[in-house]
Scaffold this motif. Structure first.
Motif, PDB file in Angstrom:
ATOM      1  N   HIS A 118      83.426  26.581 112.341  1.00  0.00           N
ATOM      2  CA  HIS A 118      83.576  25.143 112.094  1.00  0.00           C
ATOM      3  C   HIS A 118      85.039  24.715 112.190  1.00  0.00           C
ATOM      4  O   HIS A 118      85.339  23.627 112.714  1.00  0.00           O
ATOM      5  CB  HIS A 118      83.020  24.798 110.715  1.00  0.00           C
ATOM      6  N   PHE A 119      85.947  25.547 111.709  1.00  0.00           N
ATOM      7  CA  PHE A 119      87.369  25.201 111.756  1.00  0.00           C
ATOM      8  C   PHE A 119      87.856  25.095 113.202  1.00  0.00           C
ATOM      9  O   PHE A 119      88.665  24.223 113.535  1.00  0.00           O
ATOM     10  CB  PHE A 119      88.184  26.255 111.005  1.00  0.00           C
ATOM     11  N   LEU A 137      95.183  24.365 122.640  1.00  0.00           N
ATOM     12  CA  LEU A 137      94.589  25.690 122.473  1.00  0.00           C
ATOM     13  C   LEU A 137      94.211  26.297 123.823  1.00  0.00           C
ATOM     14  O   LEU A 137      94.364  27.514 124.026  1.00  0.00           O
ATOM     15  CB  LEU A 137      93.356  25.596 121.574  1.00  0.00           C
ATOM     16  N   ARG A 138      93.721  25.473 124.748  1.00  0.00           N
ATOM     17  CA  ARG A 138      93.306  26.006 126.053  1.00  0.00           C
ATOM     18  C   ARG A 138      94.483  26.528 126.868  1.00  0.00           C
ATOM     19  O   ARG A 138      94.301  27.375 127.746  1.00  0.00           O
ATOM     20  CB  ARG A 138      92.569  24.924 126.845  1.00  0.00           C
ATOM     21  N   GLN A 166      88.317  18.785 117.779  1.00  0.00           N
ATOM     22  CA  GLN A 166      88.072  17.358 117.579  1.00  0.00           C
ATOM     23  C   GLN A 166      89.316  16.635 117.076  1.00  0.00           C
ATOM     24  O   GLN A 166      89.454  15.431 117.290  1.00  0.00           O
ATOM     25  CB  GLN A 166      86.927  17.165 116.580  1.00  0.00           C
ATOM     26  N   ALA A 167      90.225  17.359 116.403  1.00  0.00           N
ATOM     27  CA  ALA A 167      91.439  16.746 115.862  1.00  0.00           C
ATOM     28  C   ALA A 167      92.517  16.555 116.917  1.00  0.00           C
ATOM     29  O   ALA A 167      93.606  16.077 116.594  1.00  0.00           O
ATOM     30  CB  ALA A 167      91.979  17.588 114.707  1.00  0.00           C
ATOM     31  N   GLY A 168      92.249  16.945 118.168  1.00  0.00           N
ATOM     32  CA  GLY A 168      93.216  16.701 119.233  1.00  0.00           C
ATOM     33  C   GLY A 168      93.977  17.926 119.703  1.00  0.00           C
ATOM     34  O   GLY A 168      94.887  17.803 120.526  1.00  0.00           O
TER      35      GLY A 168
END
Length: 678
Positions: free
Chosen positions: A36-37, A50-51, A43-45
């Motif tokens: 979930h994190f 990260l990618r 979702q937080a942008g």
């Protein structure tokens, strides 16, 4: 924008409560939380960020520490874990997890499995091989080693099913390409054009090329990288950049070792060449020891040079803002032109300014909220005062800037009262004693108006005027005012005459009839009553007897069948009215004094009906009365009609001299007591 740091005890307590509620184990819950994190971060942008960390899972994990270091610029109190990937001789991948926060390592498999599934289209399984606590220089750390198994099952299945189709498609593409270029190119040019059909095909087979000789001068290297350090296996400094010599001059001395001047802040490992090589893929942060010079933090990359047996530390100052740049005694000119720290400092300074502006807006918002609460409290006080001066629905119309229309009330009951021998009391007492006496009396009367739900018109001197059935019409207006009059007589006995020390006496007069009511004036608007009913009620009071309630015939007709004890006074001469038959109200045979005074606990309501079907909970609604012309726009009254609609003016000239022996002696002095008081 606020950043709150929560204690780990609270986190673990929440985990325990959630596990107890959901009936699952802590490791399962934390693993699900890890998945979930990861979704929350996307979702937080942070999805794009990260990618771009790496092209595969190993590169992604190897750059997590660098990401945490960047986020620490914004979240300065963040206590992030550290990750290190180790490849064994037999090709197994081990993930080393280090953290100061114990008991949360089960989050890691959930995050890594979600990352592998979302970013690299692969399946990952993680097994704990070892879990220990290491005594490091900075305190105890939790060290967990995971065995990571990664399989590209989805890709493999799809590739096996589509391999033949891809080969055929590639062959057709190359053949078509060859035919189209046959007349234009030849030899190696034709082969290159056919093979490299798509741009970027060389990336998968790229092999770097290194020069046989380094074409760079030592002086140019030290100037190009002004904050680099080269040290050997014994940590002896062999070479430094020009600017680091300026701020840490001791490094240039003979046999100086790096650990004499610096300590490792991140990763939290011992200062040995073996530990550094173990975390060679991590970003290293070094901090100089405190001395007479300003403390400097360096951040950069470690590179091991096998042929020289030395380690190269390419770094730059770790700075968050221009203020930190100033505190360490640096300038932007001290940073290399290619160093992104320049841009980072300026961008972060802009972000800090925006954060400060946001915090100021939050503080202003809180101040405005508090001021709004104070304003609302003051508004309530103002409205309370306004509603005490005017009927609620009239006051609301005035607040909205509307013109208040006069209302014609077909029937109502008006009461006047005054204090017996008030002129003599004023002449014999100090003004402050008069004020205290009137305040005590009026406070008791005001309370009674709320109990019997009648409207207080105004007070002038010792005169007190109320009305029942205005501004909200009610069928029980006479009963309400009569009970109020009985309560006034009882309450007056509790007020002391400042001259004699005995209870004061009041005269009360009531009359029932039609009135016209409206707002008069602009500077201090008052809700006034007009008509002969007002004058007649005033006459009933002025021709009354001390400690008696004087009634007119119209009021008597409303009360005679309502359970009141009424005594006929007979015919008397009333100034301006001639002979009138009047009555004395002695009491209420159906209701006790405590009920009239509102002292009964849990007593039944005196008045069962709502005024004309209107609820008392809706006082803002204007009563259903016939509206007359607006007062401001009304034409001047016709003199011929002055006898029918007489402007309200009190005439409280006593027709009798009041003393201990007689109450009906005609008066010889016709000067109004109101004029004497004013």
């Amino acid at each position: 924008m606020t950043y709150t740091v929560y204690e780990d005890v609270l986190t673990l307590t929440l985990v325990q409560e959630a596990c107890s509620l959901l009936d699952v184990s802590a490791d399962v819950f934390l693993k699900l939380f890890g998945e979930h994190f990861f979704s929350f971060c996307k979702q937080a942008g942070y999805d794009t960020m990260l990618r771009t960390l790496g092209g595969n899972l190993i590169e992604f994990i190897g750059n997590l520490d660098a990401l945490h270091s960047y986020l620490a610029l914004s979240y300065q109190e963040m206590n992030a874990p550290s990750f290190r990937v180790e490849m064994t001789d037999d090709g197994k991948m081990l993930l080393h997890y280090y953290s100061d926060r114990k008991g949360l390592y089960h989050i890691v498999p959930g995050i890594m499995e979600a990352v592998a599934r979302e970013f690299f289209n692969s399946k990952v399984t993680m097994v704990i091989l070892n879990q220990s606590e290491e005594d490091e220089r900075t305190g105890k750390k939790e060290h967990v080693v995971f065995l990571v198994k990664q399989t590209n099952q989805a890709c493999k299945t799809r590739d096996q099913g589509d391999s033949s189709h891809r080969e055929e498609a590639l062959f057709r593409t190359m053949r078509d390409r060859c035919l189209s270029l046959a007349g234009k190119k030849k030899g190696w040019d034709l082969i290159r054009a056919v093979v490299f059909v798509e741009k970027g095909s060389l990336q998968c087979i790229f092999t770097p090329c290194y020069p046989n000789k380094l074409w760079m001068e030592e002086k140019a290297f030290c100037n190009a990288f002004p904050f680099h350090i080269v040290f050997d296996e014994d940590l002896r400094v062999r070479q430094t950049g020009v600017n680091i010599q300026k701020f840490v001059p001791g490094l240039h001395t003979k046999d100086a070792t790096l650990d004499q001047y610096f300590t490792i802040i991140h990763p939290q490992v011992t200062f040995t060449i073996e530990s550094i090589r173990k975390f060679i893929n991590s970003q290293f942060v070094l901090k100089s020891y405190k001395d007479k010079h300003t403390t400097v933090k360096l951040r950069g990359q470690m590179l091991w040079m096998e042929s020289l047996g030395c380690m190269l530390y390419l770094c730059s100052p770790k700075l968050r803002s221009l203020q930190e740049l100033k505190d360490v005694g640096l300038h932007l000119a001290d940073l290399a032109q290619h160093d992104v720290t320049r841009d980072l400092v300026l961008l972060n300074q802009q972000r800090l300014a925006e954060m400060e502006l946001t915090n100021q807006l939050e503080r202003k918002k809180e101040e405005l909220r508090i001021l709004s609460q104070h304003l609302e409290a003051e508004k309530e006080k103002t409205e309370t005062l306004l509603y005490a001066m005017l009927p609620r629905h009239i006051a609301n119309q005035l607040k909205d800037g509307k013109s208040v229309k006069a209302g014609d009330f077909e029937v109502c009951t008006i009461l006047f009262s005054d204090v017996v021998t008030f002129t003599n009391i004023c002449a014999a007492c100090e003004p402050i004693h008069i004020v205290h006496m009137l305040n005590s009396m009026y406070s008791k009367f005001d309370r009674l108006t709320s109990i019997h739900d009648i409207y207080k018109v105004e007070t002038i001197g010792d005169a007190y005027m109320v009305v029942g059935g205005v501004p909200v019409p009610t069928e029980t207006h006479a009963v309400r005012v009569a009970n109020f009059a009985l309560g006034m007589r009882i309450a007056a006995k509790e007020v002391t005459n400042p001259v004699t020390g005995k209870p004061i006496q009041i005269r009360v007069g009531l009359h029932t009839g039609p009135v016209l009511a409206g707002v008069v004036g602009e500077k201090m608007p008052r809700y006034c009553l007009f008509g002969d009913t007002v004058n007649t009620a005033s006459r009933m009071e002025s021709h009354g007897v001390p400690d008696h309630i004087h009634l007119s015939t119209s009021t008597y007709s409303k009360l005679k069948d309502a359970g009141f004890n009424i005594q006929e006074r007979g015919q008397i001469e009333v100034k301006g009215k001639g002979h009138m038959t009047t009555y004395f109200l002695l009491g209420n045979l159906l209701v006790s004094e405590d009920c009239i005074m509102g002292r009964e606990v849990g007593g039944t309501c005196l008045y069962k009906e709502d005024p004309h079907g209107q609820s008392k909970k809706e006082p803002d609604k204007e009563p259903n009365v016939r509206a007359e012309t607006q007062w401001r726009d009304a034409p001047s009254p016709d003199p011929s009609r002055l006898d029918t609609v007489t402007p309200f003016a009190w005439d409280i000239t006593p027709p009798y001299e009041i003393n201990e022996n007689s109450s009906n002696t005609p008066a010889t002095d016709f000067n109004s007591r109101l004029c004497v008081l004013l």
